[in-house]
Design a protein around this motif. Structure first.
Motif, PDB file in Angstrom:
ATOM      1  N   ARG A  43      -6.349   3.944  10.114  1.00 26.78           N
ATOM      2  CA  ARG A  43      -5.407   3.311  10.889  1.00 26.78           C
ATOM      3  C   ARG A  43      -6.369   2.169  12.368  1.00 26.78           C
ATOM      4  NH1 ARG A  43      -2.342   0.275   6.957  1.00 26.78           N
ATOM      5  NH2 ARG A  43      -2.116   1.786   5.759  1.00 26.78           N
TER       6      ARG A  43
ATOM      7  N   ILE B  64       0.776  -1.346   0.031  1.00 24.94           N
ATOM      8  CA  ILE B  64       0.137   0.224   0.485  1.00 24.94           C
ATOM      9  C   ILE B  64       1.286   1.126   0.292  1.00 24.94           C
ATOM     10  CG2 ILE B  64      -1.889   1.383   1.498  1.00 24.94           C
ATOM     11  CD1 ILE B  64      -2.322  -1.621   2.864  1.00 24.94           C
TER      12      ILE B  64
ATOM     13  N   CYS C 133       9.106   0.439  11.163  1.00 26.33           N
ATOM     14  CA  CYS C 133       7.791  -0.102  11.001  1.00 26.33           C
ATOM     15  C   CYS C 133       8.107  -1.437  10.591  1.00 26.33           C
ATOM     16  CB  CYS C 133       7.582   0.488   9.477  1.00 26.33           C
ATOM     17  SG  CYS C 133       7.312   2.037   8.920  1.00 26.33           S
TER      18      CYS C 133
ATOM     19  N   ILE D 108       6.386   1.894  -0.230  1.00 28.46           N
ATOM     20  CA  ILE D 108       5.522   2.408   0.287  1.00 28.46           C
ATOM     21  C   ILE D 108       5.256   1.931   1.652  1.00 28.46           C
ATOM     22  CG2 ILE D 108       5.109  -0.123  -1.762  1.00 28.46           C
ATOM     23  CD1 ILE D 108       6.275  -1.643   0.504  1.00 28.46           C
ATOM     24  N   ASP D 109       5.497   3.707   2.085  1.00 26.38           N
ATOM     25  CA  ASP D 109       5.131   4.036   3.112  1.00 26.38           C
ATOM     26  C   ASP D 109       5.476   3.307   4.550  1.00 26.38           C
ATOM     27  OD1 ASP D 109       3.858   5.924   1.385  1.00 26.38           O
ATOM     28  OD2 ASP D 109       1.327   4.982   2.466  1.00 26.38           O
ATOM     29  N   GLY D 110       6.881   3.082   4.120  1.00 27.90           N
ATOM     30  CA  GLY D 110       7.609   2.092   5.433  1.00 27.90           C
ATOM     31  C   GLY D 110       8.701   2.982   5.465  1.00 27.90           C
TER      32      GLY D 110
ATOM     33  N   GLU E 212       5.583  -4.637  12.625  1.00 32.96           N
ATOM     34  CA  GLU E 212       5.845  -2.978  13.825  1.00 32.96           C
ATOM     35  C   GLU E 212       3.779  -3.108  14.163  1.00 32.96           C
ATOM     36  OE1 GLU E 212       7.472   0.633  15.166  1.00 32.96           O
ATOM     37  OE2 GLU E 212       5.739   1.423  13.403  1.00 32.96           O
ATOM     38  N   ASP E 213       2.889  -2.633  12.632  1.00 30.80           N
ATOM     39  CA  ASP E 213       1.717  -2.701  12.713  1.00 30.80           C
ATOM     40  C   ASP E 213       1.246  -4.124  13.164  1.00 30.80           C
ATOM     41  OD1 ASP E 213       1.836  -0.390  11.552  1.00 30.80           O
ATOM     42  OD2 ASP E 213       2.397  -1.107  10.030  1.00 30.80           O
TER      43      ASP E 213
ATOM     44  N   ASP F 108       2.174  -6.618   2.679  1.00 32.10           N
ATOM     45  CA  ASP F 108       3.173  -5.094   3.663  1.00 32.10           C
ATOM     46  C   ASP F 108       3.511  -6.201   4.739  1.00 32.10           C
ATOM     47  OD1 ASP F 108       3.174  -2.495   2.380  1.00 32.10           O
ATOM     48  OD2 ASP F 108       0.765  -3.402   2.303  1.00 32.10           O
TER      49      ASP F 108
ATOM     50  N   ARG G 265      -3.977  -6.371   5.279  1.00 31.49           N
ATOM     51  CA  ARG G 265      -3.102  -6.447   6.726  1.00 31.49           C
ATOM     52  C   ARG G 265      -3.922  -7.145   7.620  1.00 31.49           C
ATOM     53  NH1 ARG G 265       1.007  -2.019   7.538  1.00 31.49           N
ATOM     54  NH2 ARG G 265       1.941  -4.523   8.667  1.00 31.49           N
TER      55      ARG G 265
ATOM     56  N   PHE H  43       6.243  -5.177   7.185  1.00 29.01           N
ATOM     57  CA  PHE H  43       6.194  -3.977   8.870  1.00 29.01           C
ATOM     58  C   PHE H  43       5.833  -4.453   9.696  1.00 29.01           C
ATOM     59  CE2 PHE H  43       5.953  -1.810   3.894  1.00 29.01           C
ATOM     60  CZ  PHE H  43       7.165  -1.480   4.351  1.00 29.01           C
TER      61      PHE H  43
ATOM     62  N   LEU I 227       0.675   9.177   7.896  1.00 30.89           N
ATOM     63  CA  LEU I 227      -0.185   7.647   8.301  1.00 30.89           C
ATOM     64  C   LEU I 227      -0.399   7.174   9.643  1.00 30.89           C
ATOM     65  CD1 LEU I 227      -0.968   4.892   6.360  1.00 30.89           C
ATOM     66  CD2 LEU I 227       1.411   4.936   6.304  1.00 30.89           C
ATOM     67  N   HIS I 228       0.503   7.239  10.237  1.00 34.09           N
ATOM     68  CA  HIS I 228       0.974   6.300  11.443  1.00 34.09           C
ATOM     69  C   HIS I 228       1.403   7.624  12.680  1.00 34.09           C
ATOM     70  CE1 HIS I 228       0.915   2.181   9.746  1.00 34.09           C
ATOM     71  NE2 HIS I 228       0.095   2.476  10.673  1.00 34.09           N
TER      72      HIS I 228
ATOM     73  N   GLY J  79       1.986   1.048  14.327  1.00 35.04           N
ATOM     74  CA  GLY J  79       3.259   1.884  13.757  1.00 35.04           C
ATOM     75  C   GLY J  79       2.085   3.465  14.491  1.00 35.04           C
TER      76      GLY J  79
ATOM     77  N   GLU K 116      -2.974  -0.129  14.854  1.00 34.65           N
ATOM     78  CA  GLU K 116      -2.064  -0.769  14.457  1.00 34.65           C
ATOM     79  C   GLU K 116      -0.758  -0.257  14.729  1.00 34.65           C
ATOM     80  OE1 GLU K 116      -1.331  -0.056   9.888  1.00 34.65           O
ATOM     81  OE2 GLU K 116      -3.772  -1.236   8.991  1.00 34.65           O
TER      82      GLU K 116
HETATM   83  C1  CIR Z   1       0.679   0.536   4.638  1.00 37.05           C
HETATM   84  O1  CIR Z   1       0.566   1.307   4.253  1.00 37.05           O
HETATM   85  O2  CIR Z   1       0.094  -0.063   6.012  1.00 37.05           O
HETATM   86  C2  CIR Z   1       1.653   0.461   4.550  1.00 37.05           C
HETATM   87  N1  CIR Z   1       2.554   0.442   3.340  1.00 37.05           N
HETATM   88  C3  CIR Z   1       3.478   0.682   5.285  1.00 37.05           C
HETATM   89  C4  CIR Z   1       3.380   0.247   6.513  1.00 37.05           C
HETATM   90  C5  CIR Z   1       4.090   1.073   7.517  1.00 37.05           C
HETATM   91  N2  CIR Z   1       4.035   0.617   8.368  1.00 37.05           N
HETATM   92  C6  CIR Z   1       4.239   2.103   9.996  1.00 37.05           C
HETATM   93  O3  CIR Z   1       4.674   2.955   9.894  1.00 37.05           O
HETATM   94  N3  CIR Z   1       4.252   1.121  11.238  1.00 37.05           N
END
Ligand code: CIR
Length: 256
Positions: free
Chosen positions: A134, A18, A251, A245-247, A66-67, A61, A86, A64, A163-164, A118, A116
């Motif tokens: 999330r 994602i 994460c 991918i935003d990580g 951590e989520d 994903d 996820r 990652f 995002l987080h 994050g 999540e």
């Molecule tokens: C997502 O959108 O879930 C993943 N592409 C990126 C997750 C990043 N995780 C985080 O910041 N803990």
């Protein structure tokens, strides 16, 4: 101090992870694997043992980790990720977590609650939880009900820009936050000393403190210098393929 870290090798399908930043391009899988190996080596330099879970092609994903869980000195909380693709990631992580925590110390966030990891920033026994796309109010309510009996405090933090929660603010221990944008002025964080992340290096807000050292993403000289000036020993790790991918650094692991 952290003794253990759990990571998960990225799967080839990570190129379909994602992202809110398609303009950054598609991750190069081979390079992501190489960066992951370097990430593990960097963590090992901080004196932790690293459990490496095998890749799972069903979950783009899933690197990652951590989520999927929040691991504390009191207990482990397996999350219910808000991203529908996820949700199934938690099973493999729970198996690994069960090697470190007794069954009665493993709790779960249940639907309709979502969290999540994050979004969770642990500052000693205070847990700040971002209310994001999330992580929802019900997730935070359940999270607080699990942790408060251990004497912990849980504080919900509404998010607007990221995002987080930890995309924009991380705890570097010693009462110090590394903070960007909206987190510089939020009343919840008033009492902390802040290292300010400049507006042209926002991605570098996601650093990790591991046993006195701070791991910083490669390519952000201002943030690196600011952390060093604050007196921390730093290590640098390239996460360019995960950024697509935003990580980021936090994460990719569970540290406990
Ligand atoms: C997502 O959108 O879930 C993943 N592409 C990126 C997750 C990043 N995780 C985080 O910041 N803990």
């Amino acid at each position: 101090m952290f003794q253990h870290v759990i990571v998960k090798t990225p799967c080839a399908a990570m190129i379909h992870g994602i992202t809110d930043h398609p303009e950054l391009g598609i991750p190069i899988y081979e390079k992501a694997l190489e960066q992951h190996r370097a990430y593990i080596e960097t963590l090992e330099k901080c004196g932790v043992d690293v459990t490496v879970l095998p890749p799972d092609e069903a979950y783009p994903d899933s690197c990652f980790v951590e989520d999927t869980a929040v691991l504390t000195r009191h207990c482990a909380i397996i999350t219910n990720p808000g991203a529908p693709t996820r949700k199934g990631e938690t099973a493999a992580v729970e198996k690994a977590v069960a090697k470190f925590y007794p069954a009665e110390k493993i709790f779960h966030i249940q639907a309709p609650g979502t969290i999540e990891g994050g979004d969770v920033m642990m500052c000693g026994d205070i847990f700040y939880v971002g209310l994001s796309d999330r992580t929802n109010e019900e997730g935070v309510r359940q999270f607080a009900a699990i942790l408060e009996p251990f004497g912990c405090k849980v504080v919900g933090v509404p998010l607007t820009e990221v995002l987080h929660l930890k995309t924009g603010v991380v705890y570097l221990e010693n009462g110090v936050l590394l903070a960007a944008g909206e987190f510089l002025t939020k009343p919840a964080f008033e009492s902390y000393t802040k290292i300010e992340v400049p507006t042209d290096e926002p991605y570098a807000a996601n650093c990790i403190w591991v046993n006195g050292k701070v791991i910083v993403p490669a390519g952000y000289p201002k943030v690196l210098a600011a952390i060093q000036e604050a007196g921390y020993e730093t290590l640098v790790c390239d996460t360019s393929e995960y950024k697509k991918i935003d990580g980021g650094l936090s994460c990719l692991s569970l540290r406990f």
